[in-house]
Design an enzyme around this catalytic site. Structure first.
Site, mmCIF file in Angstrom:
data_model
loop_
_atom_site.group_PDB
_atom_site.id
_atom_site.type_symbol
_atom_site.label_atom_id
_atom_site.label_comp_id
_atom_site.label_asym_id
_atom_site.label_seq_id
_atom_site.Cartn_x
_atom_site.Cartn_y
_atom_site.Cartn_z
ATOM 1 N N ARG A 77 41.331 26.954 48.747
ATOM 2 C CA ARG A 77 42.030 27.643 47.867
ATOM 3 C C ARG A 77 41.545 26.856 46.382
ATOM 4 O O ARG A 77 42.409 26.333 45.857
ATOM 5 C CB ARG A 77 43.468 27.285 48.194
ATOM 6 C CG ARG A 77 44.079 28.256 47.492
ATOM 7 C CD ARG A 77 45.636 28.095 47.848
ATOM 8 N NE ARG A 77 46.198 26.746 47.846
ATOM 9 C CZ ARG A 77 47.289 26.239 48.178
ATOM 10 N NH1 ARG A 77 48.170 26.857 48.853
ATOM 11 N NH2 ARG A 77 47.518 24.763 48.162
ATOM 12 N N HIS A 214 34.264 11.314 66.242
ATOM 13 C CA HIS A 214 33.182 10.749 65.389
ATOM 14 C C HIS A 214 32.617 9.271 66.098
ATOM 15 O O HIS A 214 31.423 9.045 65.855
ATOM 16 C CB HIS A 214 33.477 10.793 63.974
ATOM 17 C CG HIS A 214 34.242 9.606 63.581
ATOM 18 N ND1 HIS A 214 35.385 9.312 63.684
ATOM 19 C CD2 HIS A 214 33.859 8.345 62.791
ATOM 20 C CE1 HIS A 214 35.918 8.457 62.990
ATOM 21 N NE2 HIS A 214 35.044 7.597 62.646
ATOM 22 N N GLU A 252 41.015 -2.621 61.401
ATOM 23 C CA GLU A 252 40.481 -2.257 60.001
ATOM 24 C C GLU A 252 41.351 -2.943 59.040
ATOM 25 O O GLU A 252 42.337 -3.398 59.184
ATOM 26 C CB GLU A 252 41.079 -0.542 59.750
ATOM 27 C CG GLU A 252 40.077 0.196 60.661
ATOM 28 C CD GLU A 252 40.478 1.650 60.280
ATOM 29 O OE1 GLU A 252 39.859 2.341 59.585
ATOM 30 O OE2 GLU A 252 41.479 2.277 60.849
ATOM 31 N N HIS A 276 39.465 7.843 69.931
ATOM 32 C CA HIS A 276 38.356 6.814 69.948
ATOM 33 C C HIS A 276 38.442 5.620 71.250
ATOM 34 O O HIS A 276 37.516 5.424 71.998
ATOM 35 C CB HIS A 276 38.247 6.129 68.707
ATOM 36 C CG HIS A 276 38.220 7.098 67.437
ATOM 37 N ND1 HIS A 276 37.771 8.287 67.381
ATOM 38 C CD2 HIS A 276 38.757 6.726 66.246
ATOM 39 C CE1 HIS A 276 37.803 8.767 66.566
ATOM 40 N NE2 HIS A 276 38.490 7.944 65.422
HETATM 41 C C1 BG6 Z 1 39.669 8.075 62.023
HETATM 42 C C2 BG6 Z 1 41.167 7.774 61.657
HETATM 43 O O1 BG6 Z 1 39.525 8.944 63.085
HETATM 44 O O2 BG6 Z 1 38.819 6.915 62.120
HETATM 45 C C3 BG6 Z 1 41.224 6.797 60.453
HETATM 46 O O3 BG6 Z 1 41.718 8.904 61.603
HETATM 47 C C4 BG6 Z 1 40.429 5.498 60.786
HETATM 48 O O4 BG6 Z 1 42.514 6.478 60.269
HETATM 49 C C5 BG6 Z 1 38.736 6.050 60.908
HETATM 50 O O5 BG6 Z 1 40.513 4.857 59.623
HETATM 51 C C6 BG6 Z 1 37.925 4.781 61.204
HETATM 52 O O6 BG6 Z 1 36.557 5.338 61.148
HETATM 53 P P1 BG6 Z 1 35.309 4.441 61.199
HETATM 54 O O7 BG6 Z 1 34.041 5.115 61.605
HETATM 55 O O8 BG6 Z 1 35.310 3.915 59.879
HETATM 56 O O9 BG6 Z 1 35.673 3.406 62.241
#
Ligand code: BG6
Length: 522
Positions: A77, A214, A252, A276
């Site tokens: 948008r 991912h 993190e 994950h």
């Molecule tokens: C994401 C989460 O899937 O993965 C985030 O939603 C998180 O909260 C992120 O920060 C971390 O990804 P990576 O690849 O930096 O470990």
């Protein structure tokens, strides 16, 4: 054919190792290059798109893995012309791409960029999208092959997929393909995930749906399978006879940044344990698949996830926390409840630790401890397989008092690699045994840097290779595991506070102490 000829190693085969005769021979060393195709990104103005997707597309082009006519269509948008969109992509590439900027690569890519302005319920915009795709097919030879990347909040998934169907975009003509790529979260519990899957499967066939986790795109995560199944060294020990327990940590140092809208009410367990960390557990604990195709992998992951059991007493074997203000990296940082956009009474967890058991012959009685948190001591993701003590020691207790359990640690990130910890004699006149480590570091063993997870996953979508994408059954099973924990937490008080920059709430240490164990300090 004689037996010896049938077993003769072919090109690329390990001498002395029998190939699986049912597997189609394939030279995997050939570069995997996407055929004629294009990518449409919904939610192109979002963070993920700017920081990960656009740079990944450029990096793939730069590595020569996209076809010359590859086209990228943004849908959002915004009152943008095609050139404005190209400029946004350019800025994101300059800031976040992994590989160096090359003008000629950029120009070729930019020629295939289009922007379609509109909201998700706007029929005119979806008609424009269809015309845009048809034009790209003619002008750039995309062959009608398009993937639709839904980088949007899940509440919009149903609208977008229904619009794709309504406007004739979800089905390719003739040999051409259409695929849907969905970002997590896939729902917020089992029921909503099932609803979501039903909506998506109403429009796209299961093999056309690519759910992004991912972590599965990370080299180090794929290496779990190489480590376990390409070697003889580890697998004989990979079971209840030798393993004491497994710790999977995703820590993190960042807070929630500008993601209050997404994070509050979701929390750390739904954000990363459901996907994950349970995927990491599945890869660590599963049996050897009969092949590395999507079907065989899913079958094994699903089997082990089905054997995962929560402890009876969730009060003692799960912990949730919420960060308070503190110091991190020499800077004063706000607590979760003071972050912009967070309800000051929020009970959202920013830390979660859960003990799981796996009810099968390999793992019975071996706990898997999962933990994750924001604003912890430092950023680290690792899987630590902690072995039992030697069954008998010919040394005196004083000789070995500094010795801990042997451990194999897969460092997913950063400092990607694998470390093995074992005891060694300290040089000198006495028999003193202390821990030492043996280390494999990607940076030292390989010259090429690892591709970003999103490069690998976007390429796989364009190739139609589903190995690294969780299926809906895995997603649903993972919610089934987590739902009782979330329900228990919702019914019992608040998360325990922990100061930013520490390793989480005291209750997490107590949880392991109950079992006579302690968390690693990574
Ligand atoms: C994401 C989460 O899937 O993965 C985030 O939603 C998180 O909260 C992120 O920060 C971390 O990804 P990576 O690849 O930096 O470990």
């Amino acid at each position: 054919m004689s037996g010896s000829a049938a077993n003769a190693p072919g090109a690329g085969q390990i001498p002395g190792v029998r190939a699986n005769p049912l597997r189609t021979p394939q030279d995997r060393r050939l570069p995997r290059i996407a055929g004629p195709s294009g990518l449409v990104i919904f939610g192109v103005t979002g963070d993920l798109s700017r920081k990960k997707l656009m740079p990944a597309v450029y990096d793939l082009a730069n590595r020569g893995l996209l076809p010359p006519g590859f086209s990228l269509v943004g849908f959002a948008r915004r009152d943008w012309a095609h050139e404005d969109f190209a400029q946004v992509v350019h800025d994101s590439v300059m800031e976040h791409a992994r590989t160096p900027f090359r003008e000629e690569v950029w120009e070729q890519l930019a020629e295939g960029m289009r922007f379609v302005p509109g909201t998700f319920d706007d029929d005119v915009a979806f008609d424009t999208l269809r015309t845009t795709i048809e034009e790209l097919d003619k002008e750039r030879g995309t062959g009608g092959n398009f993937a639709f990347y839904l980088s949007v909040p899940p509440k919009f998934f149903p609208t977008v997929v229904r619009q794709l169907k309504k406007h004739g975009l979800s089905e390719g003509q003739g040999d051409s393909w259409r695929r849907a790529v969905i970002e997590k979260p896939f729902g917020h519990d089992l029921a909503s995930a099932q609803e979501l899957n039903a909506v998506v499967h109403d429009v796209f066939a299961p093999h056309e749906v690519f759910r992004i986790d991912h972590y599965l795109g990370k080299e180090t995560v794929q290496n779990i399978m190489a480590l376990r199944f390409a070697n003889t060294l580890f697998e004989p020990l990979w079971n209840r006879s030798y393993v004491d327990h497994v710790q999977i940590t995703m820590a993190e140092d960042i807070g929630i940044g500008g993601r209050a809208g997404y994070y509050d009410g979701i929390g750390s367990a739904r954000d990363v344990i459901q996907n994950h960390l349970l995927q990491l557990l599945a890869l660590t604990a599963m049996e050897e698949p009969s092949g590395f195709d999507a079907e065989s992998l899913v079958a094994e992951k699903l089997k082990v996830l089905s054997a995962v059991r929560l402890p009876q007493d969730l009060g003692r074997h799960t912990v949730r926390g919420q960060y308070t203000g503190g110091w991190q990296g020499g800077q004063k940082v706000a607590g979760y409840l003071e972050e912009d956009g967070i309800d000051p009474k929020s009970v959202t967890d920013t830390y979660a630790a859960i003990k799981l058991e796996i009810d099968n012959r390999r793992w019975a009685g071996v706990p898997f401890y999962l933990r994750t948190g924001k604003r912890l001591g430092r950023r680290v993701t690792e899987i630590a397989v902690v072995f039992q003590r030697a069954p008998y020691s010919p040394f005196d207790a004083t000789d070995t008092q500094e010795l801990r359990n042997n451990a194999l640690v897969i460092r997913v990130q950063p400092d990607e690699g694998v470390t093995i910890r074992f005891g060694s004699k300290v040089p000198g006149t006495q028999m003193e045994i202390r821990d030492v480590t043996m280390d494999f570091a990607y940076g030292e063993s390989f010259t090429e840097s690892s591709p970003e997870a999103y490069e690998r996953l976007i390429l796989d979508v364009l190739l139609g290779d589903a190995n690294l994408f969780p299926r809906h059954q895995e997603v649903e099973r993972s919610w089934e595991i987590l739902d009782p924990v979330e329900e228990f937490w919702a019914a019992h008080g608040r998360p325990e506070p922990y100061p930013a920059g520490t390793w989480g709430p005291q209750a997490a240490d107590d949880m392991l102490a109950l079992d006579g164990r302690s968390w690693r300090r990574p």
